[in-house]
Design a protein around this motif. Structure first.
Motif, PDB file in Angstrom:
ATOM      1  N   GLN A   1       0.850  -1.182   0.000  1.00  0.00           N
ATOM      2  CA  GLN A   1       0.000   0.000   0.000  1.00  0.00           C
ATOM      3  C   GLN A   1       0.889   1.237   0.000  1.00  0.00           C
ATOM      4  OE1 GLN A   1      -2.907  -0.669   3.502  1.00  0.00           O
ATOM      5  NE2 GLN A   1      -1.019  -1.752   3.908  1.00  0.00           N
ATOM      6  N   GLN A   2       0.427   2.247  -0.714  1.00  0.00           N
ATOM      7  CA  GLN A   2       1.146   3.516  -0.720  1.00  0.00           C
ATOM      8  C   GLN A   2       0.122   4.631  -0.609  1.00  0.00           C
ATOM      9  OE1 GLN A   2       3.153   2.965  -4.447  1.00  0.00           O
ATOM     10  NE2 GLN A   2       5.110   2.623  -3.426  1.00  0.00           N
TER      11      GLN A   2
ATOM     12  N   THR B   1       5.909   2.593   2.140  1.00  0.00           N
ATOM     13  CA  THR B   1       5.261   1.518   1.392  1.00  0.00           C
ATOM     14  C   THR B   1       4.985   0.426   2.400  1.00  0.00           C
ATOM     15  OG1 THR B   1       6.402   2.094  -0.627  1.00  0.00           O
ATOM     16  CG2 THR B   1       5.542  -0.145  -0.449  1.00  0.00           C
TER      17      THR B   1
ATOM     18  N   MET C   1       0.626  -5.583   3.299  1.00  0.00           N
ATOM     19  CA  MET C   1      -0.663  -6.057   3.792  1.00  0.00           C
ATOM     20  C   MET C   1      -0.823  -7.494   3.330  1.00  0.00           C
ATOM     21  SD  MET C   1      -4.382  -4.409   3.154  1.00  0.00           S
ATOM     22  CE  MET C   1      -5.897  -5.241   3.505  1.00  0.00           C
TER      23      MET C   1
ATOM     24  N   GLN D   1      -1.984  -5.894   8.519  1.00  0.00           N
ATOM     25  CA  GLN D   1      -1.920  -4.685   7.712  1.00  0.00           C
ATOM     26  C   GLN D   1      -0.996  -3.662   8.361  1.00  0.00           C
ATOM     27  OE1 GLN D   1      -5.489  -2.273   7.503  1.00  0.00           O
ATOM     28  NE2 GLN D   1      -4.840  -1.270   5.623  1.00  0.00           N
TER      29      GLN D   1
ATOM     30  N   ALA E   1      -4.955   4.714   1.321  1.00  0.00           N
ATOM     31  CA  ALA E   1      -3.856   4.018   0.674  1.00  0.00           C
ATOM     32  C   ALA E   1      -4.295   3.552  -0.703  1.00  0.00           C
ATOM     33  CB  ALA E   1      -3.439   2.821   1.518  1.00  0.00           C
TER      34      ALA E   1
ATOM     35  N   SER F   1      -3.585   0.423  -2.895  1.00  0.00           N
ATOM     36  CA  SER F   1      -2.952  -0.856  -2.627  1.00  0.00           C
ATOM     37  C   SER F   1      -2.916  -1.720  -3.876  1.00  0.00           C
ATOM     38  CB  SER F   1      -3.642  -1.576  -1.475  1.00  0.00           C
ATOM     39  OG  SER F   1      -5.024  -1.515  -1.621  1.00  0.00           O
TER      40      SER F   1
ATOM     41  N   MET G   1      -2.508  -5.639  -4.746  1.00  0.00           N
ATOM     42  CA  MET G   1      -2.572  -6.925  -4.055  1.00  0.00           C
ATOM     43  C   MET G   1      -2.559  -8.065  -5.065  1.00  0.00           C
ATOM     44  SD  MET G   1      -2.833  -6.032  -0.852  1.00  0.00           S
ATOM     45  CE  MET G   1      -3.451  -7.465   0.017  1.00  0.00           C
TER      46      MET G   1
END
Lengths: 467, 1131
Positions: free
Chosen positions: B331-332, B404, B407, B432, B1120, B1122, B1124
């Protein structure tokens, strides 16, 4: 069963349903009625702002003080004014607390004498609060039962002054019957039979019921064997934290410093602004209730009371600053606005002067008993007696009118800064004569009804004339 | 094969009981004793009289021949079916056995992915001849030419094929996409979707599974019309606010009621400690959102904000499965704000001081050196900024606090069952990290759902959900003075660094250059200690007893136990708004325990009598909750090492309280359906609540709704392209009881007084602190809903449209009362708010062949207005806590509640003439204070003077409309989808602009706020006033402390909420891997937001969005983005 399931009383707080069950609960509830006397809208602030600052006794010199205080002082107060608002609210807050005691105690199983006494105390306090309300606002709503629902608040309109006074008289009469003259050490400060009688005398005097006033006050004077009230030899020993509840005192609002919220503000309130630590060593000087030049001049030469009551200068950093200020409540607060000094509501000197006034109003008697009571007060102050025909014109009181003025003068200096002057001048119809120069107009003998209370219930609550 | 099993009528013999029959009796007895079935019409046998059979034993054919002689009937056997035919033309009766079975058809049935489908039912239409496909999807059946084969399988679309000459019919069945026949959960029961007359939105597991979200409220974003979900914080575990059809309450909460597997969960919703985050979204099978009164009135006094019904997954009989899924990614922060770099900051600081100097008196010039200026940091140019270019970029504090973050989410499910017992067992682990350093969340969740048929009449089951959630929270939100990390990172000087050369935190306060004492945000993030943990057990158990046919009794008991602990420690070295390096450390420990119990008893009866179908349910429920709360505050910690309260040298406050509430309810519902055309639902609930006054403790909440399925009418039957057309309308009453537990009761508080000799002794006094209100009741919500459902081409296009009008009256407000009561305010039922709007939902299967494309679109409007307030209608002016001292919001009749309130900026005073011709700010003695370069405010009352009376409504936090769209594409094994979220026509009070956009040169600011007015010829960016370090330059209504329109921004946005690309492994590969199913996917959440809003996230609401002060951005935890990667296996 389902109703039981839904009855969820607060666990961490007592509430109106499960409190008021025992004698101890009622004692606590009654204590809260006394507690309301300490509110800003009662004896914490309003009484001296209205009783002395609005009169010619004192003024506010603190330029930073609230505009509302200044407006009360100089007769520019309008319906939106925090002093008027607070006074109204705080007295009704106390009255509601008293109503709760008077009503809820009926169902409590407790000692009948104690129950009667608690009711008597609550009725005395309710009468005192209504007496202040009716004197300040004129017709006021008369609430003598517990309000159980906000909507009930909208049912009350303004009741005539006469009706309010009959409630006051009835409450005081009952209080007089059920209260003792004295209490044990732990209960000093509670309302006594003497306090009820003194206040009843004052109510009758205010209503110009002179025979009733005289009779009640005489009863009180005659009961001195039981009351132990006396005129203390030294005027100075009436005041100050060390002299609380002395033999001359009949009813005082109790304060106690260093006990979170029970301290009195007067020491700080009455110290001149800018005086630093010269007048009050702890906390801030607030510059309220500053004696006027007229007040300063009202004291006769050699009056021992003046130095006990006020000063005209203080020394700051080695410089003398000429500035009047009240010293009846001086002392060292534990913190800002946290002094021990009580506020005396009724004292024996007041009773004697009221009695003298009541006698004179029933008929001037040259050098009669009225003179005796007046002079008793004067002599303690180190002043010569006044007589019906005195070589010194300042000491000569030749007729009824002159005696009225003599009482007025004596009350002014004897009871200075104790919250009496404005009410005395209104009672004797002298306010306009003395205060029109300060801005008073005829309609200003009573205050405007707080606008917020008119706004919230305009159909029932109306404004006083000309406001 | 089926052919071999069929015997001819002359091969089957039977013995009859008697010899005198009606035809119907004969057929019935024959059916009972043989495999034959008769096909006949009532008409055919009604005309016939009794038949007399000569013998009572023989072949079936013998009997039929006898009957044919006595009647006008002929008989024809096809397989096991004997058709009864009336001889219309008086021709001779015939009895014919096994007339023709000319074709044996065989084939293979597959699903869209080409996998064989076992268990598909294949029927010859109009007969009872049928078979099912075997494990390889293969079937064989006999049928005549011209007959029709019907292929059906639960969850797939029915297919028909007319039998021709071909003997092989292979087929691909498509997944059933129309769900009108589906049963869905409604309050206290189930109902078929086509019969629902209320307004209900729903979403299924499919829409949740691919989203990297941690709580189900976030899953609902952009999915349903009329359901606005605002994710104001990106904090790990942070919740979202959910508004169903607007906001009807000012003080009693606007969150819907959540019902998890029948258990109404009560919560204090806020964004930092979101109780929904203890429920694992992966366990959810579907979510139904009840919106109108018809649907919600069954929840009575808790239904007015809408109801969210959550059903968790259960096992399926016959299929034992293990599913394992894992998703992991990064996530950023979605966005960073454009602030000044060190060089720009130095120029800006210098400009502010030069302007302050020039404006401070005549004859002063910006070129004056420090030596010629007054010795005041407002005027002196800081030494270190003498050469701005040398400072370069400096520190990007946002880079320093954001990271950064990882998660991961793991989930293992076991599910299965047989015809008696079904189970679903799951374990989940979520880990997370937050995008702000030193913030994270871990969740361990478990679920056991079992259900078992004890016998024909009794079914029992239980759902048990233990979970443990642990998080490190960060001090992200709030003003820099309190250490708010976000604000501190934006406003900290970029010429400073987080760490010094020795690796210690840099002290960035006390610079002595007239900048505010913003503390080092990296230090705050690392050293502020804030842990929360929640242990929760939510469980229900039920028993369902079938008393007689169609009559069921169900009892459900449940408990929700929550144990919460929070430890906060503010280290001594965190000391914002001070030049001192340290302050005494402070700590707070909070623990609370909530125990909530529910018992529920319902009786239901369903029956169809000819064309009348009805079902009724009646029930009784009781629920109660106990809440224990402890809080300790302390200080005087010897050092920063031990952070628990035992180390506190001084306990400054300790609190320990208990509360409870209880609720008793009676409920009933009738569903009535005539001929599938006319629908009626009526509900009523009677609630008794401990929260309300004893004179108003019980409330009745009725609703009624009507539906008309026009598509079932004869006149519409021929319109083939309309598959569903349904009109519905509802009206009803619901309530809102979310007030304090003891609001109706007079509570006591201390009022002490000293008695006694000397200076006295303080005696305890007790007074009533509030006026009891025995008439206090719930907020009443009356709602009208008119809806239309429209399905086209076998529901390939499905539209749903709603208009609603909700009026919430008797608002629970603390309003002024006559003070002769002894109190200045009292909690009363006064005031009214209206919410009305339209909702539109479209599901469109644009392409349905090999390449599939489906669009789900929803659109809603809501118009919110206060209709009445208090006793006198006076507005409620409120201040959001992060505002300096000025009020921020106004709630007044005719506007949206919580509208932004302040001065409207109409420009910048350009010159003296401009001032002379404009309304101006004056000081107390009437001197004009306005100067060229300062902001010009609108003179709302037109009196020529700008003062408090000129404050006006600057905007509304409520959007004009919201919309969401999900497009799903699938081709063979690849699927792709993206979801858009749109919110349009609302404003945000960007209160943090008071700091990062304040033109005073005491903080770092947004680049957009740094180009101020310089002169009439150089007006900077044309909207910003002159930058001036001297606050007094903005006297009167200065921009720092007042709310102005410059703080109010358009918040409208369009967000690409979710993008998912998935690949389902083909069965050929699966067989080799020995797995039943497998899928991999890649997901991007919050990919991009299109907005003009300058802050991090236009979805804001400091203070949890309290209805009186909503929509404030005080520098919240940003969202965020994210990325994934997910894997999913089934065994």
């Amino acid at each position: 069963c389902s109703e039981d399931f839904l009855d969820r009383a607060p666990i961490s707080q007592q509430n109106s349903n499960n409190f008021y069950k025992t004698a101890e609960d009622m004692k606590n509830a009654l204590t809260a009625v006394y507690g309301s006397l300490q509110y800003g809208g009662q004896y914490y602030s309003s009484i001296h702002v209205i009783g002395d600052m609005r009169s010619d006794n004192t003024e506010i010199t603190n330029p930073n003080a609230g505009a509302d205080l200044q407006a009360v002082d100089n007769f520019t107060n309008v319906a939106v004014n925090s002093i008027g608002n607070n006074t109204w609210n705080a007295n009704y807050q106390g009255i509601q607390a008293a109503n709760i005691v008077i009503e809820k105690i009926q169902a409590v199983n407790m000692d009948q004498n104690l129950k009667a006494r608690y009711v008597g105390e609550a009725k005395f306090l309710r009468a005192l609060m209504y007496f202040n309300l009716v004197r300040i606002f004129g017709d006021v709503p008369l609430v003598v039962t517990v309000i159980n629902n906000p909507l009930q608040g909208y049912e009350y309109g303004r009741e005539s002054v006469a009706n309010v006074y009959s409630q006051i008289i009835s409450d005081l009469t009952e209080a007089e019957e059920s209260l003792p003259f004295t209490y044990g050490a732990a209960d000093i400060g509670r309302a006594t039979k003497g306090a009820a009688m003194a206040l009843l005398g004052k109510v009758h005097l205010t209503l110009k019921n002179y025979p009733e006033a005289a009779q009640k006050l005489k009863e009180l004077i005659d009961a001195s064997g039981q009351t132990n009230y006396q005129i203390l030899p030294q005027y100075a020993s009436i005041f100050g934290a060390a002299n609380q509840n002395n033999a001359e005192s009949i009813f005082e609002v109790q304060f106690k410093s260093s006990s979170s919220g029970e301290g009195s503000p007067f020491t700080n309130q009455f110290a001149p602004i800018g005086s630093g630590g010269a007048v009050v060593s702890v906390g801030n000087p607030l510059g309220q209730n500053i004696p006027t030049a007229d007040m300063n001049n009202a004291y006769e030469e050699d009056d021992l009371r003046k130095d006990v009551s006020m000063r005209t200068s203080y020394v700051l950093n080695g410089n003398t600053v000429n500035h009047n200020y009240v010293v009846k409540y001086s002392g060292t607060p534990a913190a800002n606005l946290d002094s021990d000094n009580n506020w005396i509501v009724l004292r024996y000197a007041d009773v004697l002067l009221m009695y003298a006034e009541a006698l004179n109003e029933q008929g001037y008697v040259a050098d009669g008993p009225a003179f005796d009571y007046l002079n008793q007060i004067r002599n303690r102050a180190g002043l010569p007696s006044k007589t019906s025909a005195n070589a010194d014109p300042n000491l000569s009181v030749p007729n009824q009118a002159a005696f009225r003025l003599a009482v007025e003068q004596e009350r002014r200096v004897e009871l200075a800064f104790e919250g009496h002057r404005w009410f005395d001048l209104i009672r004797t119809d002298r306010a306009l004569d003395l205060l029109s120069a300060k801005g008073m107009q005829p309609h200003m003998s009573i205050f405007p009804i707080p606008q917020s209370q008119i706004d919230i219930n305009p159909t029932k609550i109306s404004q006083n004339p000309n406001y | 094969t089926s052919k071999a099993q069929v015997k001819s009528i002359d091969e089957v013999f039977l013995k009859l009981e008697k010899s005198n029959y009606t035809l119907a009796q004969f057929f019935r007895e024959t059916e009972n004793k043989t495999d034959f079935k008769f096909f006949y019409t009532d008409q055919a046998i009604k005309t016939s009289e009794n038949v007399v059979l000569i013998s009572n034993s023989g072949s079936v054919e013998d009997y039929l021949l006898q009957i044919a002689k006595q009647t006008d009937l002929s008989f024809k056997q096809v397989n096991n079916t004997i058709s009864v035919i009336v001889n219309t033309d008086k021709q001779k009766a015939r009895v014919k056995a096994l007339e023709i079975i000319p074709i044996t058809i065989t084939g293979t049935i597959r699903d869209d992915l080409g996998d064989p489908l076992p268990g598909v039912t294949v029927m010859v239409e109009g007969t009872s001849i049928g078979t099912v496909t075997d494990i390889d999807g293969v079937y064989t059946i006999d049928a005549n030419e011209g007959q029709t084969l019907v292929f059906s399988f639960l969850g797939f679309q029915k297919e028909r094929r007319v039998v021709g000459t071909a003997s092989i019919i292979d087929l691909t069945l498509r997944k059933e996409e129309s769900d009108l026949d589906e049963f869905v959960v409604v309050g206290y029961g189930m109902q078929q979707k086509k019969d629902i007359t209320g307004s209900v939105s729903s979403m299924g597991a499919r829409q949740i599974e691919d989203q990297p979200i941690i709580s189900l409220d976030q899953a609902m974003i952009a999915q349903m019309a009329g359901v606005q979900v605002t994710q104001a914080t990106g904090a790990p575990g942070g919740g979202a606010s959910v508004r169903i059809r607007g906001a009807g309450s000012l003080t009693a909460g606007n969150e819907p009621l959540y019902v998890v597997d029948g258990f109404p969960v009560t919560n204090d919703f806020d964004q930092r400690n979101n109780p929904l985050n203890t429920i694992n979204p992966n366990d959810i099978a579907d979510i139904q959102v009840l919106k109108d009164a018809s649907a919600t009135a069954i929840y009575g006094s808790r239904g007015s904000n809408g109801v969210v019904l959550i059903t968790t997954k259960s096992g399926k009989s016959g299929v034992s499965k293990i599913d394992f899924s894992v998703s992991t990614g990064i996530q950023q922060v979605e966005k960073q704000l454009d602030v000044l770099n060190a060089t720009e900051f130095a120029r800006y600081i210098n400009e502010a001081r030069n302007n302050a100097w020039v404006n401070s008196g005549p004859g002063r010039s910006a070129s004056d050196p420090n030596s010629a200026r007054l010795n005041n940091v407002m005027y002196l140019l800081p030494e270190q900024f003498s050469n701005p270019e040398s400072l370069g970029e400096g520190t990007n504090w946002q880079d320093a606090i954001f990271r950064t973050a990882m998660m991961s989410n793991y989930q293992l499910n076991f599910s299965g069952g047989n015809d008696k017992t079904k189970y679903f067992i799951s374990g989940g682990y979520l880990d997370q990290e937050g995008i702000i350093i030193n913030s994270d969340l871990k969740r361990y969740s478990f679920r056991v759902n079992v259900e078992s048929k004890m016998n024909e009449r009794v079914k029992v089951g239980a759902n048990i959900t233990p979970s443990y959630t642990f998080s490190n929270q960060s001090l992200a939100e709030g003003n820099w003075q309190g250490g708010g990390i976000i604000q501190s990172a934006i406003t900290a000087g970029p010429h400073l660094t987080p760490y010094d050369e020795n690796g210690n935190y840099t002290k960035i306060t006390g610079q002595g250059i007239g900048t505010s004492e913003v503390d080092n945000p990296v230090k705050i993030a690392n050293e502020y200690f804030h842990q929360q943990s929640t242990l929760r057990l939510l469980g229900t158990a039920f028993a369902e007893i079938n008393i007689i046919d169609n009559l069921n009794f169900k009892t459900l008991v449940g408990a929700d136990m929550r144990s919460f602990r929070e430890d906060i420690f503010s280290s001594s070295i965190i000391n914002p708004n001070s030049v001192n390096p340290t302050k005494p450390a402070t700590g707070t420990n909070t623990t609370s325990e909530t125990r909530n119990w529910l018992s529920e008893f319902t009786l239901s009866y369903a029956k169809t009598i000819e064309k009348h179908t009805f079902d009724v349910v009646a029930g009784y429920t009781i629920q109660q909750e106990q809440f224990d709360f402890n809080r300790i505050n302390g200080t005087n910690f010897p050092n920063d090492e031990i952070k628990t309260m035992n180390a506190a040298g001084l306990i400054t406050n300790a609190l320990s309280t208990k509360e409870e509430w209880s609720l008793i309810s009676y409920l009933a519902r009738l569903n009535y359906n005539f001929d599938n055309r006319y629908l009626l639902t009526a509900t009523v609930r009677r609630d008794g609540s401990s929260r309300f006054g004893e004179d108003n403790r019980w409330g009745v909440f009725p609703s009624v709704s009507l539906g008309w399925r026009l598509s079932e009418e004869n006149f519409m039957k021929d319109v083939r392209w309309i598959s569903e057309l349904r009109l519905r309308t509802s009206y009803g009453l619901t309530g809102n009881n979310f007030i304090t537990n003891y609001g109706a009761i007079g509570l006591t508080g201390p009022e002490n007084y000293p008695f006694g000799s000397g200076s006295g002794t303080v005696n305890n006094g007790v007074r009533l602190t509030n006026i009891p209100n025995s008439g206090l009741g719930w907020e009443r919500n009356k709602q009208l809903d008119i809806g239309l459902e429209f399905g086209l081409l076998d529901d390939r296009f499905y539209l749903s449209f709603d208009y609603y009008n909700k009026r919430t009256s008797d608002l629970l407000l603390n309003v002024p009362v006559p003070t002769l009561t002894g109190y200045s305010t009292a909690l009363q039922n006064i005031g009214e708010i209206q919410n009305k709007g339209f909702e539109f939902t479209l599901t469109s299967r644009n392409l349905v062949k090999a390449f599939k494309w489906t669009t789900d679109f929803n659109f809603s409007t809501n118009d919110i207005k206060v209709l009445a307030l208090g006793t006198d209608g006076s507005p409620i002016i409120s201040r959001q806590a992060t505002s300096a001292s000025a009020p921020t919001h106004i709630t007044q009749i005719g506007s949206a509640p919580g509208s932004f309130f302040g001065y409207n900026v109409i420009g910048v005073y350009q010159n003296q003439q401009d001032i002379d011709n404009s309304a101006v700010i004056m000081n107390g003695n009437g001197t004009i204070q306005s100067r060229p370069g300062q902001l010009k405010f609108e003179d709302v009352n037109g009196d020529g003077v700008i003062n408090a009376a000129d404050r006006t409504v600057l905007g509304s936090p409520f959007p004009d409309f919201t919309y969401g769209m999900t497009n799903t594409f699938a081709y063979k094994n690849i699927d792709f989808s993206f979801t858009l979220q749109g919110v349009q026509g609302f404003e945000v009070l960007n209160a943090a602009r008071r700091y990062y956009g304040n033109y005073a040169g005491s903080y770092n600011v947004l680049s957009s706020a740094s180009n101020g007015w310089k002169s009439e010829t150089d007006q900077g960016d044309g909207v910003s006033p002159m930058i001036d370090r001297n606050f007094n330059a903005y006297a009167g209504s200065n921009v720092v402390n007042n709310i102005t329109s410059l703080f109010v921004e358009d918040g409208s946005f369009l967000r690409i909420r979710n993008i998912t690309l998935g690949y389902t492994l083909p069965s050929s590969l699966l067989n080799r891997l020995k797995v039943a199913n497998a899928r991999v996917n890649f997901t991007v959440q919050n990919a991009f937001t299109f907005t003009k809003y300058e802050g991090f996230n236009p979805e804001v609401s400091a203070q949890g969005g309290s209805p009186l002060v909503p929509g404030v951005d005080a520098g919240g935890y940003p969202l965020a983005r994210s990325f994934m990667f997910g894997l999913n296996f089934g065994f």
